[in-house]
Design a protein around this motif. Structure first.
Motif, PDB file in Angstrom:
ATOM      1  N   ARG A   1       0.851  -1.192   0.000  1.00 26.93           N
ATOM      2  CA  ARG A   1       0.000   0.000   0.000  1.00 26.93           C
ATOM      3  C   ARG A   1       0.881   1.234   0.000  1.00 26.93           C
ATOM      4  O   ARG A   1       1.950   1.243   0.605  1.00 26.93           O
ATOM      5  CB  ARG A   1      -0.925   0.006   1.212  1.00 26.93           C
ATOM      6  CG  ARG A   1      -1.963  -1.116   1.197  1.00 26.93           C
ATOM      7  CD  ARG A   1      -3.046  -0.853   2.230  1.00 26.93           C
ATOM      8  NE  ARG A   1      -2.522  -0.883   3.581  1.00 26.93           N
ATOM      9  CZ  ARG A   1      -2.534  -1.948   4.359  1.00 26.93           C
ATOM     10  NH1 ARG A   1      -3.040  -3.087   3.903  1.00 26.93           N
ATOM     11  NH2 ARG A   1      -2.046  -1.897   5.591  1.00 26.93           N
ATOM     12  N   GLN A   2       0.410   2.274  -0.653  1.00 29.76           N
ATOM     13  CA  GLN A   2       1.195   3.490  -0.811  1.00 29.76           C
ATOM     14  C   GLN A   2       0.319   4.702  -0.587  1.00 29.76           C
ATOM     15  O   GLN A   2      -0.844   4.734  -1.000  1.00 29.76           O
ATOM     16  CB  GLN A   2       1.815   3.544  -2.212  1.00 29.76           C
ATOM     17  CG  GLN A   2       2.701   4.760  -2.465  1.00 29.76           C
ATOM     18  CD  GLN A   2       3.255   4.773  -3.881  1.00 29.76           C
ATOM     19  OE1 GLN A   2       2.798   4.001  -4.734  1.00 29.76           O
ATOM     20  NE2 GLN A   2       4.225   5.631  -4.128  1.00 29.76           N
ATOM     21  N   ASP A   3       0.890   5.685   0.139  1.00 27.26           N
ATOM     22  CA  ASP A   3       0.227   6.982   0.240  1.00 27.26           C
ATOM     23  C   ASP A   3       1.212   8.050  -0.209  1.00 27.26           C
ATOM     24  O   ASP A   3       2.244   7.739  -0.812  1.00 27.26           O
ATOM     25  CB  ASP A   3      -0.293   7.232   1.665  1.00 27.26           C
ATOM     26  CG  ASP A   3       0.797   7.125   2.721  1.00 27.26           C
ATOM     27  OD1 ASP A   3       1.982   7.328   2.375  1.00 27.26           O
ATOM     28  OD2 ASP A   3       0.480   6.830   3.900  1.00 27.26           O
ATOM     29  N   THR A   4       0.942   9.294   0.104  1.00 28.30           N
ATOM     30  CA  THR A   4       1.779  10.385  -0.417  1.00 28.30           C
ATOM     31  C   THR A   4       3.158  10.438   0.227  1.00 28.30           C
ATOM     32  O   THR A   4       4.073  11.057  -0.321  1.00 28.30           O
ATOM     33  CB  THR A   4       1.084  11.736  -0.184  1.00 28.30           C
ATOM     34  OG1 THR A   4       0.799  11.880   1.219  1.00 28.30           O
ATOM     35  CG2 THR A   4      -0.227  11.799  -0.966  1.00 28.30           C
ATOM     36  N   ALA A   5       3.315   9.797   1.381  1.00 27.95           N
ATOM     37  CA  ALA A   5       4.591   9.941   2.097  1.00 27.95           C
ATOM     38  C   ALA A   5       5.260   8.627   2.424  1.00 27.95           C
ATOM     39  O   ALA A   5       6.413   8.626   2.851  1.00 27.95           O
ATOM     40  CB  ALA A   5       4.375  10.731   3.397  1.00 27.95           C
ATOM     41  N   SER A   6       4.588   7.481   2.254  1.00 30.36           N
ATOM     42  CA  SER A   6       5.184   6.230   2.710  1.00 30.36           C
ATOM     43  C   SER A   6       4.663   5.052   1.911  1.00 30.36           C
ATOM     44  O   SER A   6       3.674   5.157   1.170  1.00 30.36           O
ATOM     45  CB  SER A   6       4.890   6.011   4.203  1.00 30.36           C
ATOM     46  OG  SER A   6       3.500   5.856   4.412  1.00 30.36           O
TER      47      SER A   6
END
Length: 544
Positions: A460-465
């Protein structure tokens, strides 16, 4: 010309001479004190005696009567001699009012001028002290003679001098105490014997080494400790630091003044304390410990002498860079295993196709090839449609083939989604994902008792990690080891050895370097490893 070198005295000999010199100084000081006490006692006792004798003679009626007449010497000479004989003093002298000696037991003084110790004697005041009388120095008492009759009542008639010769220093030393020489002899014997025993004891404690040899050993030890590339730390039986070189202090992050401090005072706990203190007992070769962002390999040896435990010595090697190189080599090894697995799989498929052709099942060959193509396309589509980073996708394809060869199903979660990452971030994600997959496959491979073996990956990916979750159908991790598996270099592999467990340690290091963390929990189906990392290009260094 032959050079002659003087033989240096041994340490024991130097100590013996020094002790004997100290004893000699003490004996001289004792003798000096004894002489001073003897002189003070003589002056006090004899001073009172001669003063009393002088007052007694000065009060004699015959002396008072004759001193007031002309030529008194002949008349008072018997009195002076009688006083000398009865009292046992050294000298008795009588002078008239003008200070001229009229009678004395020392004939050389008769007719001469009397030397007064105090001018107040002529005014009726007595005095005693040391004076030079003739050829000797004496303790004398000078007492004035005063008139007693009405015509000369209270008038100064002369002076009576009673003298006692001062004893020599040898006489005073002999007379100080009848047991003084006995005491000094016993003290000297005890001092010499004690000095000799002390010298022998020090020689045994220094193993017969002389000071220059001890200094040379210390210099060689310092040169050796600070000249080697490995870290060295020594502990005593109470786990206090007795020796550490600069490399060891740097690898263990110890303060500069750490000698003499215990492991507890230095806040060394957990796995590192167990290895340094020898919790397992005996020698512990090639123990992997994570400390200060480094992977350390430690070898501990217990030091004993004559059956007595002196402590332990542990050497440390920094394997961080080597471990990273091993991981890079591991990626090439994974590629080789993938090619071998694919070769084995293709060989089996070709054998199947060849057999179908030989038995004339041409239609079955077509259906079989179509099935294989659809399966491969489905797997490639599943991975590439959810994972757009080519490095991570290629890694999953390779791991899927390697897992299939070991009869482990590698699943990709439907919640997986990963965009293209910067190259340095993609490399770290691939390192962490590869280590977690290897450990999960090893944990579930060959375990048929719990049913089909599988490993599931979720990215899983978000804007910071980026978050990596790896689940497996294995037995899980014991709860008491959940927080220790990464710091201990723990491994789920059944085999044990010094090279095992570095993968999990590196996983934690990479996550910390990316300002993240990795943890393990147990689910109803098995273990679940969760790793989180920042995707910023320059992530801060992780904590220890």
């Amino acid at each position: 010309m032959v050079a002659v070198t003087s033989r240096r005295r041994t340490l024991a000999g130097q100590l013996l001479i020094l002790q004997l010199a100290i004893i000699l100084v003490v004996l001289v000081a004792v003798a000096a004190v004894s002489l001073a006490q003897s002189a003070a006692t003589f002056n006090r006792v004899e001073g009172r005696r001669v003063a009393a004798l002088g007052e007694q003679l000065a009060g004699n009626a015959l002396l008072r009567d004759r001193l007031n007449r002309p030529a008194p010497g002949e008349a008072i000479a018997p009195l002076v001699q009688h006083t000398l004989t009865q009292s046992g003093v050294t000298s008795v002298t009588v002078a008239d009012a003008r200070g001229r000696v009229v009678s004395s037991t020392d004939p050389t003084l008769v007719g001469g001028q009397l030397v007064l110790g105090d001018p107040g004697v002529t005014r009726g005041r007595s005095w005693f002290g040391e004076l030079e009388l003739g050829r000797s120095r004496e303790l004398v008492a000078q007492v004035p003679v005063l008139g007693a009759r009405e015509e000369n009542l209270g008038r100064h008639l002369g002076v009576v001098v009673i003298g006692e010769a001062s004893p020599s220093w040898w006489q005073r030393l002999v007379g100080a105490s009848s047991y003084l020489f006995t005491y000094l002899g016993i003290a000297s014997a005890l001092g010499v014997a004690g000095s000799w025993l002390l010298a022998r004891r020090i020689k045994r404690q220094t193993l017969g080494l002389e000071p220059r040899e001890i200094a040379g050993l210390a210099e060689h030890r310092e040169a050796l400790l600070h000249g080697i590339a490995e870290g060295v730390i020594a502990l005593d039986p109470q786990h206090r630091v007795t020796l550490v070189n600069a490399v060891g202090r740097r690898l263990l992050d110890l303060p500069e003044h750490c000698l003499g401090r215990s492991l507890a005072e230095l806040r060394i706990n957990g796995r590192l304390r167990d290895v340094l203190a020898g919790a397992g007992g005996g020698a512990t070769p090639d123990q992997v410990v994570v400390r200060g962002g480094r992977v350390l390999v430690m070898n501990r040896t217990t030091v004993t002498k004559d059956g007595r435990r002196l402590g332990s010595v542990t050497t440390l090697r920094d394997r961080t860079e080597l471990a990273r190189l091993e991981q890079e080599l591991g990626s090439f090894r994974s590629t080789t295993e993938l090619l071998r697995a694919q070769t084995h799989e293709f060989a089996n498929q070709l054998h199947t196709i060849s057999g179908l052709i030989q038995i004339g099942e041409h239609d079955e060959v077509v259906r079989y090839v179509d099935t294989l193509s659809r399966h491969r396309a489905s797997l490639d589509l599943t991975i590439t449609s959810r994972i757009h980073d080519t490095a991570v996708a290629a890694l999953l394809m390779a791991k899927s083939a390697a897992a299939a060869e070991r009869r482990v199903e590698l699943r990709v979660s439907e919640r997986t989604g990963l965009d293209r990452l910067p190259p340095e971030v993609a490399a770290d994600v691939a390192t962490v994902l590869g280590n977690l997959l290897d450990n999960a496959v090893e944990a579930v491979a060959g375990d048929a008792a719990t049913g089909p073996a599988w490993v599931e990956v979720e990215l899983r990916q978000d804007t910071a990690s980026v978050e990596i979750v790896v689940r497996d159908s294995g037995p899980g991790v014991a709860p008491e080891l959940a927080t220790e598996v990464f710091t201990h270099g723990f491994t789920t592999k059944a085999a044990e050895g010094g090279e095992r467990g570095i993968g999990l340690a590196l996983t934690r290091l990479v996550c910390h370097r990316r300002a993240g963390e990795v943890a393990v929990t147990n689910t109803d189906e098995g273990a679940m490893f969760t790793a989180r990392m920042s995707t910023f290009p320059t992530a801060p260094q992780g904590a220890r």
